[in-house]
Write a protein that holds these residues in place. Structure first.
Motif, PDB file in Angstrom:
ATOM      1  N   VAL A   1      -2.253  -8.687   1.453  1.00  0.00           N
ATOM      2  CA  VAL A   1      -3.193  -7.672   1.911  1.00  0.00           C
ATOM      3  C   VAL A   1      -2.830  -6.381   1.199  1.00  0.00           C
ATOM      4  O   VAL A   1      -1.669  -5.957   1.217  1.00  0.00           O
ATOM      5  CB  VAL A   1      -3.118  -7.468   3.438  1.00  0.00           C
ATOM      6  N   VAL A   2      -3.796  -5.783   0.538  1.00  0.00           N
ATOM      7  CA  VAL A   2      -3.575  -4.524  -0.173  1.00  0.00           C
ATOM      8  C   VAL A   2      -4.384  -3.442   0.516  1.00  0.00           C
ATOM      9  O   VAL A   2      -5.598  -3.584   0.701  1.00  0.00           O
ATOM     10  CB  VAL A   2      -3.990  -4.638  -1.651  1.00  0.00           C
ATOM     11  N   GLU A   3      -3.721  -2.378   0.929  1.00  0.00           N
ATOM     12  CA  GLU A   3      -4.422  -1.270   1.568  1.00  0.00           C
ATOM     13  C   GLU A   3      -4.723  -0.173   0.561  1.00  0.00           C
ATOM     14  O   GLU A   3      -3.820   0.351  -0.088  1.00  0.00           O
ATOM     15  CB  GLU A   3      -3.585  -0.682   2.710  1.00  0.00           C
ATOM     16  N   MET A   4      -6.002   0.148   0.424  1.00  0.00           N
ATOM     17  CA  MET A   4      -6.384   1.371  -0.253  1.00  0.00           C
ATOM     18  C   MET A   4      -6.249   2.494   0.779  1.00  0.00           C
ATOM     19  O   MET A   4      -6.820   2.406   1.865  1.00  0.00           O
ATOM     20  CB  MET A   4      -7.832   1.307  -0.746  1.00  0.00           C
TER      21      MET A   4
ATOM     22  N   TYR B   1       6.514   4.986   7.242  1.00  0.00           N
ATOM     23  CA  TYR B   1       5.553   5.975   7.706  1.00  0.00           C
ATOM     24  C   TYR B   1       4.422   5.346   8.520  1.00  0.00           C
ATOM     25  O   TYR B   1       3.795   6.000   9.346  1.00  0.00           O
ATOM     26  CB  TYR B   1       4.989   6.737   6.503  1.00  0.00           C
ATOM     27  N   GLY B   2       4.137   4.085   8.262  1.00  0.00           N
ATOM     28  CA  GLY B   2       3.111   3.380   9.018  1.00  0.00           C
ATOM     29  C   GLY B   2       1.704   3.553   8.509  1.00  0.00           C
ATOM     30  O   GLY B   2       0.741   3.162   9.169  1.00  0.00           O
ATOM     31  N   GLY B   3       1.542   4.135   7.319  1.00  0.00           N
ATOM     32  CA  GLY B   3       0.215   4.378   6.761  1.00  0.00           C
ATOM     33  C   GLY B   3      -0.363   5.685   7.272  1.00  0.00           C
ATOM     34  O   GLY B   3       0.032   6.194   8.329  1.00  0.00           O
ATOM     35  N   VAL B   4      -1.303   6.238   6.539  1.00  0.00           N
ATOM     36  CA  VAL B   4      -1.856   7.535   6.928  1.00  0.00           C
ATOM     37  C   VAL B   4      -2.615   7.455   8.251  1.00  0.00           C
ATOM     38  O   VAL B   4      -2.779   8.463   8.942  1.00  0.00           O
ATOM     39  CB  VAL B   4      -2.774   8.113   5.821  1.00  0.00           C
ATOM     40  N   PHE B   5      -3.080   6.261   8.634  1.00  0.00           N
ATOM     41  CA  PHE B   5      -3.762   6.088   9.911  1.00  0.00           C
ATOM     42  C   PHE B   5      -2.892   5.393  10.950  1.00  0.00           C
ATOM     43  O   PHE B   5      -3.355   5.056  12.033  1.00  0.00           O
ATOM     44  CB  PHE B   5      -5.072   5.310   9.710  1.00  0.00           C
TER      45      PHE B   5
ATOM     46  N   GLY C   1       0.822  -1.204   0.000  1.00  0.00           N
ATOM     47  CA  GLY C   1       0.000   0.000   0.000  1.00  0.00           C
ATOM     48  C   GLY C   1       0.853   1.250   0.000  1.00  0.00           C
ATOM     49  O   GLY C   1       2.073   1.194   0.205  1.00  0.00           O
ATOM     50  N   GLN C   2       0.224   2.369  -0.186  1.00  0.00           N
ATOM     51  CA  GLN C   2       0.939   3.642  -0.237  1.00  0.00           C
ATOM     52  C   GLN C   2       1.294   4.122   1.170  1.00  0.00           C
ATOM     53  O   GLN C   2       0.430   4.188   2.040  1.00  0.00           O
ATOM     54  CB  GLN C   2       0.090   4.685  -0.957  1.00  0.00           C
ATOM     55  N   ASP C   3       2.572   4.369   1.395  1.00  0.00           N
ATOM     56  CA  ASP C   3       3.067   4.959   2.655  1.00  0.00           C
ATOM     57  C   ASP C   3       2.876   4.056   3.874  1.00  0.00           C
ATOM     58  O   ASP C   3       2.832   4.544   5.008  1.00  0.00           O
ATOM     59  CB  ASP C   3       2.391   6.318   2.913  1.00  0.00           C
ATOM     60  N   ILE C   4       2.791   2.748   3.668  1.00  0.00           N
ATOM     61  CA  ILE C   4       2.514   1.863   4.807  1.00  0.00           C
ATOM     62  C   ILE C   4       3.770   1.371   5.510  1.00  0.00           C
ATOM     63  O   ILE C   4       3.690   0.805   6.599  1.00  0.00           O
ATOM     64  CB  ILE C   4       1.696   0.624   4.362  1.00  0.00           C
ATOM     65  N   ALA C   5       4.935   1.576   4.922  1.00  0.00           N
ATOM     66  CA  ALA C   5       6.165   1.013   5.488  1.00  0.00           C
ATOM     67  C   ALA C   5       6.688   1.899   6.625  1.00  0.00           C
ATOM     68  O   ALA C   5       6.122   1.906   7.713  1.00  0.00           O
ATOM     69  CB  ALA C   5       7.192   0.807   4.385  1.00  0.00           C
TER      70      ALA C   5
ATOM     71  N   TRP D   1     -11.740 -20.823 -13.414  1.00  0.00           N
ATOM     72  CA  TRP D   1     -10.794 -21.927 -13.621  1.00  0.00           C
ATOM     73  C   TRP D   1     -10.248 -22.532 -12.334  1.00  0.00           C
ATOM     74  O   TRP D   1      -9.201 -23.166 -12.314  1.00  0.00           O
ATOM     75  CB  TRP D   1      -9.673 -21.505 -14.560  1.00  0.00           C
ATOM     76  N   GLY D   2     -11.022 -22.370 -11.234  1.00  0.00           N
ATOM     77  CA  GLY D   2     -10.680 -23.061 -10.007  1.00  0.00           C
ATOM     78  C   GLY D   2      -9.483 -22.503  -9.273  1.00  0.00           C
ATOM     79  O   GLY D   2      -8.969 -23.149  -8.355  1.00  0.00           O
ATOM     80  N   GLN D   3      -9.038 -21.300  -9.639  1.00  0.00           N
ATOM     81  CA  GLN D   3      -7.872 -20.710  -9.005  1.00  0.00           C
ATOM     82  C   GLN D   3      -8.301 -19.691  -7.954  1.00  0.00           C
ATOM     83  O   GLN D   3      -9.060 -18.773  -8.227  1.00  0.00           O
ATOM     84  CB  GLN D   3      -6.986 -20.010 -10.048  1.00  0.00           C
ATOM     85  N   THR D   4      -7.806 -19.870  -6.733  1.00  0.00           N
ATOM     86  CA  THR D   4      -8.140 -18.934  -5.676  1.00  0.00           C
ATOM     87  C   THR D   4      -7.471 -17.584  -5.914  1.00  0.00           C
ATOM     88  O   THR D   4      -6.449 -17.488  -6.587  1.00  0.00           O
ATOM     89  CB  THR D   4      -7.693 -19.470  -4.305  1.00  0.00           C
ATOM     90  N   ALA D   5      -8.061 -16.557  -5.341  1.00  0.00           N
ATOM     91  CA  ALA D   5      -7.491 -15.208  -5.374  1.00  0.00           C
ATOM     92  C   ALA D   5      -7.274 -14.800  -3.919  1.00  0.00           C
ATOM     93  O   ALA D   5      -8.168 -14.244  -3.274  1.00  0.00           O
ATOM     94  CB  ALA D   5      -8.425 -14.235  -6.085  1.00  0.00           C
ATOM     95  N   ASP D   6      -6.099 -15.109  -3.400  1.00  0.00           N
ATOM     96  CA  ASP D   6      -5.825 -14.983  -1.969  1.00  0.00           C
ATOM     97  C   ASP D   6      -5.412 -13.547  -1.635  1.00  0.00           C
ATOM     98  O   ASP D   6      -4.257 -13.269  -1.299  1.00  0.00           O
ATOM     99  CB  ASP D   6      -4.725 -15.974  -1.578  1.00  0.00           C
ATOM    100  N   VAL D   7      -6.380 -12.652  -1.729  1.00  0.00           N
ATOM    101  CA  VAL D   7      -6.122 -11.218  -1.556  1.00  0.00           C
ATOM    102  C   VAL D   7      -7.185 -10.618  -0.636  1.00  0.00           C
ATOM    103  O   VAL D   7      -8.378 -10.867  -0.815  1.00  0.00           O
ATOM    104  CB  VAL D   7      -6.144 -10.470  -2.908  1.00  0.00           C
ATOM    105  N   VAL D   8      -6.731  -9.835   0.329  1.00  0.00           N
ATOM    106  CA  VAL D   8      -7.624  -9.020   1.155  1.00  0.00           C
ATOM    107  C   VAL D   8      -7.354  -7.567   0.813  1.00  0.00           C
ATOM    108  O   VAL D   8      -6.198  -7.127   0.790  1.00  0.00           O
ATOM    109  CB  VAL D   8      -7.393  -9.253   2.658  1.00  0.00           C
ATOM    110  N   ILE D   9      -8.402  -6.812   0.546  1.00  0.00           N
ATOM    111  CA  ILE D   9      -8.260  -5.385   0.257  1.00  0.00           C
ATOM    112  C   ILE D   9      -8.884  -4.607   1.408  1.00  0.00           C
ATOM    113  O   ILE D   9     -10.082  -4.726   1.672  1.00  0.00           O
ATOM    114  CB  ILE D   9      -8.919  -5.017  -1.079  1.00  0.00           C
ATOM    115  N   ARG D  10      -8.058  -3.863   2.116  1.00  0.00           N
ATOM    116  CA  ARG D  10      -8.523  -3.054   3.240  1.00  0.00           C
ATOM    117  C   ARG D  10      -8.925  -1.676   2.740  1.00  0.00           C
ATOM    118  O   ARG D  10      -8.184  -1.039   1.984  1.00  0.00           O
ATOM    119  CB  ARG D  10      -7.439  -2.934   4.315  1.00  0.00           C
ATOM    120  N   LEU D  11     -10.112  -1.200   3.204  1.00  0.00           N
ATOM    121  CA  LEU D  11     -10.681   0.032   2.668  1.00  0.00           C
ATOM    122  C   LEU D  11     -11.146   0.946   3.794  1.00  0.00           C
ATOM    123  O   LEU D  11     -12.285   0.836   4.261  1.00  0.00           O
ATOM    124  CB  LEU D  11     -11.855  -0.298   1.743  1.00  0.00           C
TER     125      LEU D  11
END
Length: 674
Positions: free
Chosen positions: A431-434, A387-391, A381-385, A458-468
């Motif tokens: 995990v992808v942070e918006m 900086y720790g994220g905007v929140f 995500g943007q600025d999450i390293a 095609w039976g393929q999982t999408a192992d993604v969490v999007i935090r909003l």
């Protein structure tokens, strides 16, 4: 006439082969020839069947076989390739059984999508091929995610991804190149520049001399390759692949070639000048290579006939096998079952060691503990390293998990979401942070067309969490305050979670990360630092798809989620005489209808409160389901309360008027008195 790509018309043969005997043994030359001949033979068979009405559609790659075959044979079998709809040679060069390809194109069970998608819109982990979606661009980001997993895990592999001259104009193309360059990912970005985007010529698509020039802007090595010269394709890709495994970095390759047939057969080629078409037909990669091999004494008529007969026999046998296969007969139950991958294990909340935490701390703690539980998990995500994220939710995460796993990203939501999917394809979790839920619009396409459809197709999982981080009440205006969950509850294949309390936030976030299906996790930023609750300090999960009955009564059922739950509690605290069931649905998809129906059948009255604007929101769908399933129990019309059907304003007074909270109290009293 001016020829495409500044080519000069010369006499036949046009391809200047340079035979490097240190690389090209006779066996390799024969393999390259046989694989191109196989691809061409299948193409010709499909064109006949198309005219006979036995196949419905075909995207021809005739004239481009050298690229698909050359790249595939130059790579290792365990390296991922992401082809497009004109790259039959990738599939056949990976030795996928022909009858399975034929079954795929005919919508039979032996294909790869159970008849749910056609053509080359499929993937197969068995052959390390990840198929395209019609929107083209997202697969470039997927390749970045696959390569990122290899790089983080110190696996020396290269990923190759295809696009065309048309696709290179998409935003995803530029986002993916930028990500790959910044992160130094071992990706071969392969542009098949075949002269036309459907019917649009190059002069109307871009204004640079060569598409390879675009690599310069991203600090990326780039090369122009004669895409009709199988020896040049193989040699260059082989050399680059060997180097990239040891020195990871992206490379942009522009293959100059031509599509001698229509975009698909119904399109035709009337828009192509005849002289240009004749010129490129003379550069046919298979015919020219065959003449070269004859000249070099590698093949003769007997060898050619042997290959041709063997291939034709194989095609006929496998076509019959696929054609004789029964038509798929499915059921509603079977179709619905494949929207998500089954997932049932859960870790119950512990009874001991609890501590009061704010909503934001619960989210952070859950994320941290999931990072500890799953070493394959990354956060992007943007600025999450640092900086720790905007929140500040990921504050100090880098010190514990490192920059590989807590990754700042460029501002490119679409490619990052696609990269999260690709990372999951290669044995990871993401995990992808918006930064704000509003910004998810820039990544809408890969969410609804890639992640959501993956397992069903095609039976393929999408192992993604999007935090909003979402929601109003904080004076952030139209671009930082939306509650846009309804955009996604309509899309089958997505789980949508929206907690209202710290206990739920931590447990449901942990569950979302454990779940191999794509989950959109909405966090109301107005609750981050205002809501506290005692929660277990240890790791735990809560089930997705179960509502919480917060208060019990007999007069009316109140259904809400997110900030709306707190609004409802606040009002009821002022009216102790109202005996209400309060249901916090917590997860919007899948929805716990059983708890809702049980309460409505008991109370006979129901009001649904959402922060989202009223029209087309989740409240409307719940109201319709109640009318269909609980009509005989109702003593009054179902009431929906939502915010105004306007964008959310900035001014505090305007925002207060906009929000549903200001209208809930009167509506509740009126319904109780009905």
């Amino acid at each position: 006439m001016k020829l495409q790509n500044n080519q000069v018309k010369t006499s036949y043969p046009l391809i200047p082969y340079e035979l490097d005997t240190s690389i090209f043994t006779n066996d390799l030359l024969l393999s390259l020839y046989e694989k191109m001949l196989l691809s061409r033979s299948i193409e010709e068979k499909m064109l006949i069947l198309l005219r006979q009405g036995k196949v419905s559609k075909w995207f021809s790659g005739i004239g481009q076989e050298a690229i698909s075959v050359g790249i595939t044979l130059a790579m290792d079998a365990e390296e991922y390739i992401l082809p497009m709809h004109r790259n039959l040679g990738v599939f056949t060069s990976r030795d996928i059984p022909l009858h399975r390809l034929f079954s795929q194109w005919q919508g039979k069970a032996s294909g790869f999508t159970k008849g749910r998608d056609r053509s080359f819109h499929f993937g197969t982990q068995d052959y390390k091929i990840i198929g395209m979606i019609s929107h083209l661009g997202p697969q470039l980001g997927v390749a970045c995610g696959i390569a990122l997993s290899d790089k983080i895990n110190n696996i020396e592999r290269v990923t190759a991804v295809f696009t065309g001259d048309g696709g290179s104009s998409e935003g995803d193309f530029h986002e993916a190149l930028n990500i790959a360059s910044v992160w130094k990912l071992p990706v071969l970005f392969c542009i098949e520049n075949n002269g036309y985007g459907l019917s649009t010529p190059l002069s109307e698509q871009y204004n640079c001399k060569d598409l390879a020039d675009r690599g310069v802007g991203y600090g990326m090595e780039s090369h122009i390759i004669d895409g009709n010269n199988i020896l040049e394709v193989y040699k260059k890709v082989k050399k680059l692949a060997i180097d990239l495994r040891k020195n990871p970095r992206p490379v942009l390759l522009e293959f100059k070639t031509f599509r001698v047939r229509g975009h698909e057969e119904a399109s035709g080629t009337k828009y192509v000048p005849e002289e240009e078409l004749s010129f490129w037909k003379a550069k046919d990669p298979l015919v020219n290579f065959e003449h070269f091999l004859q000249k070099e004494g590698v093949i003769n008529e007997e060898i050619k006939s042997g290959y041709s007969n063997q291939i034709q026999s194989k095609i006929d046998v496998d076509w019959k096998l696929a054609n004789d296969e029964a038509t798929i007969i499915s059921t509603d139950e079977a179709e619905l079952k494949d929207v998500f991958k089954d997932f049932s294990s859960i870790i119950e909340p512990p009874d001991t060691v609890i501590k009061e935490k704010r909503f934001i701390d619960a989210v952070s703690e859950g994320l941290y503990q999931s990072m500890e539980k799953y070493p394959e998990l990354i956060i992007m995500g943007q600025d999450i390293a640092a900086y720790g994220g905007v929140f500040k939710i990921t504050d100090n995460f880098v010190a514990r998990f490192g920059n590989d796993r807590v990754r700042n990203t460029p501002i490119c939501e679409s490619a990052i979401i696609a990269a999260g999917y690709g990372y999951g394809l290669n044995k990871g979790k993401a995990v992808v942070e918006m930064q704000f839920a509003d910004f998810v619009t820039s990544g809408f396409n890969p969410i609804v067309n890639l992640l959501a459809k993956s397992h069903y197709r095609w039976g393929q999982t999408a192992d993604v969490v999007i935090r909003l981080p979402c929601g109003g009440g904080v004076g952030a205006g139209p671009f930082h305050s939306q509650t846009n969950e309804a955009w996604f509850t309509k899309t089958p294949g997505l789980k949508v979670v929206y907690p209202a309390f710290p206990f739920d936030a931590k447990g449901l976030l942990n569950r979302a990360i454990s779940d191999p299906n794509p989950v959109l996790f909405f966090e109301h930023k107005g609750l981050y630092r205002t809501i506290k609750q005692e929660i277990p300090e240890a790791y735990y999960e809560l089930p997705i798809g179960e509502a919480a009955l917060l208060k019990e009564g007999t007069q009316i059922t109140i259904i809400s989620y997110g900030a709306g739950v707190h609004w409802a509690i606040e009002v009821l605290n002022r009216y102790e005489e109202i005996a209400a069931d309060i249901i916090d649905i917590r997860t919007l998809q899948p929805l716990d209808t059983q708890t809702i129906y049980k309460s409505v059948n008991k109370t006979g009255k129901v009001i649904i409160l959402q922060e989202d604007s009223l029209f087309g929101g989740i409240a409307s769908e719940i109201a319709a389901m109640i009318m269909e399933n609980c009509f005989e129990s109702l003593d009054a019309p179902v009431k929906r309360i939502g915010s105004l059907d306007t964008p959310i304003p900035f001014d505090a007074g305007l925002e207060e008027n906009y929000l549903a909270k200001s209208r809930f109290e009167n509506a509740l009293i009126e319904l109780v008195q009905f």
